[in-house]
Design a protein around this motif. Structure first.
Motif, short mmCIF file in Angstrom:
data_model
loop_
_atom_site.label_atom_id
_atom_site.label_comp_id
_atom_site.label_asym_id
_atom_site.label_seq_id
_atom_site.Cartn_x
_atom_site.Cartn_y
_atom_site.Cartn_z
N SER A 182 0.81 -1.22 0.00
CA SER A 182 0.00 0.00 0.00
C SER A 182 0.85 1.27 0.00
N PHE A 183 2.02 1.21 0.62
CA PHE A 183 2.89 2.39 0.63
C PHE A 183 3.37 2.72 -0.79
N ALA A 184 3.81 1.69 -1.53
CA ALA A 184 4.25 1.93 -2.91
C ALA A 184 3.09 2.39 -3.77
N ALA A 185 1.92 1.79 -3.57
CA ALA A 185 0.75 2.17 -4.36
C ALA A 185 0.37 3.63 -4.16
N SER A 186 0.66 4.15 -2.96
CA SER A 186 0.33 5.55 -2.68
C SER A 186 1.54 6.47 -2.84
N GLY A 187 2.65 5.93 -3.38
CA GLY A 187 3.83 6.74 -3.61
C GLY A 187 4.57 7.14 -2.36
N LYS A 188 4.49 6.32 -1.30
CA LYS A 188 5.08 6.69 -0.01
C LYS A 188 5.99 5.59 0.54
N SER A 189 6.73 4.90 -0.34
CA SER A 189 7.61 3.83 0.13
C SER A 189 8.62 4.30 1.16
N ARG A 190 9.08 5.57 1.04
CA ARG A 190 10.08 6.08 1.98
C ARG A 190 9.55 6.10 3.42
N ASP A 191 8.24 6.12 3.59
CA ASP A 191 7.69 6.13 4.94
C ASP A 191 7.97 4.84 5.69
N LEU A 192 8.44 3.81 4.99
CA LEU A 192 8.75 2.53 5.62
C LEU A 192 10.16 2.51 6.22
N ILE A 193 10.99 3.51 5.93
CA ILE A 193 12.37 3.53 6.40
C ILE A 193 12.42 3.66 7.92
N ARG A 194 13.20 2.79 8.55
CA ARG A 194 13.40 2.84 10.00
C ARG A 194 14.90 2.73 10.29
N TYR A 195 15.43 3.67 11.05
CA TYR A 195 16.84 3.59 11.47
C TYR A 195 16.94 2.65 12.66
N VAL A 196 17.91 1.74 12.61
CA VAL A 196 18.08 0.74 13.66
C VAL A 196 19.52 0.80 14.17
N THR A 197 19.75 0.19 15.33
CA THR A 197 21.09 0.17 15.92
C THR A 197 22.09 -0.45 14.95
N ASP A 198 23.23 0.20 14.80
CA ASP A 198 24.25 -0.29 13.88
C ASP A 198 24.77 -1.65 14.34
N ARG A 199 25.22 -2.46 13.38
CA ARG A 199 25.74 -3.77 13.74
C ARG A 199 27.19 -3.64 14.22
N PRO A 200 27.66 -4.60 15.03
CA PRO A 200 29.04 -4.54 15.55
C PRO A 200 30.06 -4.57 14.41
N GLY A 201 31.09 -3.74 14.53
CA GLY A 201 32.19 -3.77 13.58
C GLY A 201 31.80 -3.42 12.16
N HIS A 202 30.78 -2.59 11.98
CA HIS A 202 30.27 -2.27 10.64
C HIS A 202 31.29 -1.40 9.90
N ASP A 203 31.88 -1.94 8.83
CA ASP A 203 32.85 -1.18 8.05
C ASP A 203 32.18 0.03 7.42
N ARG A 204 32.88 1.17 7.46
CA ARG A 204 32.27 2.42 7.03
C ARG A 204 32.24 2.56 5.51
N ARG A 205 33.31 2.17 4.85
CA ARG A 205 33.37 2.41 3.40
C ARG A 205 34.20 1.32 2.73
N TYR A 206 33.70 0.83 1.60
CA TYR A 206 34.47 0.00 0.68
C TYR A 206 34.50 0.69 -0.67
N ALA A 207 35.62 0.58 -1.36
CA ALA A 207 35.70 1.09 -2.74
C ALA A 207 36.80 0.32 -3.45
N ILE A 208 36.54 -0.06 -4.68
CA ILE A 208 37.46 -0.89 -5.46
C ILE A 208 38.18 -0.05 -6.51
N ASP A 209 39.50 -0.20 -6.55
CA ASP A 209 40.30 0.35 -7.65
C ASP A 209 40.54 -0.80 -8.62
#
Length: 370
Positions: free
Chosen positions: A303-330
């Motif tokens: 129903s959220f997508a049907a009404s154009g409001k999928s972003r309303d489903l976003i929920r911030y949660v506690t970060d996981r242990p040891g979560h690497d901040r950035r990866y980038a490949i050369d």
């Protein structure tokens, strides 16, 4: 003579693809048999939670395709497959690969990623090197290609240069540590025993057949069920995203042109913050429902997508242990030595991915229910 023509002149390859019912493995098998219909491919997969034989069912009528339900830790089985099918190439995808699972249950990662890789290396050495030597023969012409991850390099600060093949390993999770150990074993079997190996380290893949617990398919399937979309911490973690078929092309080039004993980074040159990925997929889902009125009927729980409001489903949660901040490949080495570059832009690849999930609930639906 092109590399493809050269391979054709040398005769068909006979590949063992481990983990070929998983996300990247299945896409590779489909790609390889499309590009090289004269080759034969044996898939060995234990069909754990992330392996789905349905991903390969369209290949069952292909005479060059064989599926074997089995464990890479079963060294005798691997030896039997190598001998009975006359296999000359191993492309090793099989791995436990979900960081959260490695934090809560690391034992399976040690078993599959380290012991399983060693099992394959032992079998390959015995069949391709030791048995011929016992008969006074040269080793079988062969290749052991090991598929690894950029996570073995650790994490990057915002201004740090991207990971290159000379970046020191600094894994931060049980998953990445187990993959780093497997990389070292592959290297050791080349330098100690002469096994002809190559390794590729890839960035985050996305595309068809991606297991629904991973970020992009999780966003899509949660939207389709009006479920919250969890975002770890502040959502500012950065990942380099690679369309899965471009990864298959990269491995193809390593097998064709890669120098024995070398590592090659395969990346998408495409860094995104996690929260920006979430917002983009929400936008694409809203657009899809807006442009196709049938989707609301097909997915009544969206129903959220049907009404154009999928972003309303976003929920911030506690970060996981040891979560690497950035990866980038050369990926300059792969570009310069192999001629590698991604074919898909992120804009085209992510749209293809959203369209695939909307069109294939029969594939991912049972995985969510399970």
């Amino acid at each position: 003579m092109t590399q493809t023509e050269k391979q054709a002149a040398e005769g068909p390859r006979k590949l063992l693809v481990t983990g070929g019912a998983g996300f990247i493995g299945a896409n590779f098998v489909h790609y390889w048999l499309q590009q090289y219909p004269g080759d034969s491919v044996v898939v060995l997969d234990a069909l754990t939670y992330a392996g789905n034989k349905v991903s390969l069912e369209s290949l069952e009528s292909n005479p060059g395709f064989t599926f074997v339900h089995g464990d890479i830790c079963d060294t005798a089985l691997v030896e039997e497959l190598l001998i009975n099918h006359g296999l000359d190439t191993i492309v090793h995808f099989a791995a436990e690969s979900h960081v959260d699972r490695s934090i809560s249950g690391p034992d399976a990662f040690i078993e599959t990623n380290i012991i399983g890789t060693h099992s394959l290396l032992k079998a390959a050495k015995k069949v391709w090197i030791d048995l011929p030597a016992a008969d006074g023969l040269e080793p079988v012409k062969h290749r052991f290609h090991h598929v690894s991850t950029d996570e073995v390099y650790g994490t990057l600060e915002p201004q740090d240069p991207a990971f290159s093949e000379s970046t020191a390993y600094a894994p931060n999770s049980p998953y990445s540590a187990s993959k780093a150990a497997s990389d070292h074993l592959v290297r050791a079997y080349h330098h100690t025993y002469g096994l002809e190996v190559t390794t590729s380290n890839c960035s985050n893949n996305y595309g068809p057949y991606h297991f629904p617990e991973k970020l992009i398919p999780l966003i899509i399937t949660n939207i389709l069920h009006d479920k919250p979309i969890p975002v770890y911490g502040d959502g500012k973690q950065v990942r380099d995203w690679l369309y899965v078929e471009d990864h298959a092309r990269g491995i193809e080039l390593v097998l064709q042109k890669g120098r024995i004993g070398e590592n090659y980074n395969i990346g998408g040159h495409n860094e995104w913050h996690n929260i920006d990925i979430v917002n983009l997929v929400c936008q694409l889902m809203d657009e899809a429902f807006s442009s196709n009125g049938e989707l609301a009927a097909e997915y009544p729980t969206a129903s959220f997508a049907a009404s154009g409001k999928s972003r309303d489903l976003i929920r911030y949660v506690t970060d996981r242990p040891g979560h690497d901040r950035r990866y980038a490949i050369d990926a300059r080495k792969s570009r310069e030595e192999l001629g590698y570059s991604p074919h898909e832009s992120f804009e085209s690849g992510i749209r293809k991915t959203v369209e695939w999930y909307l069109s294939n609930p029969g594939w991912w639906g049972p995985l969510i229910q399970g």
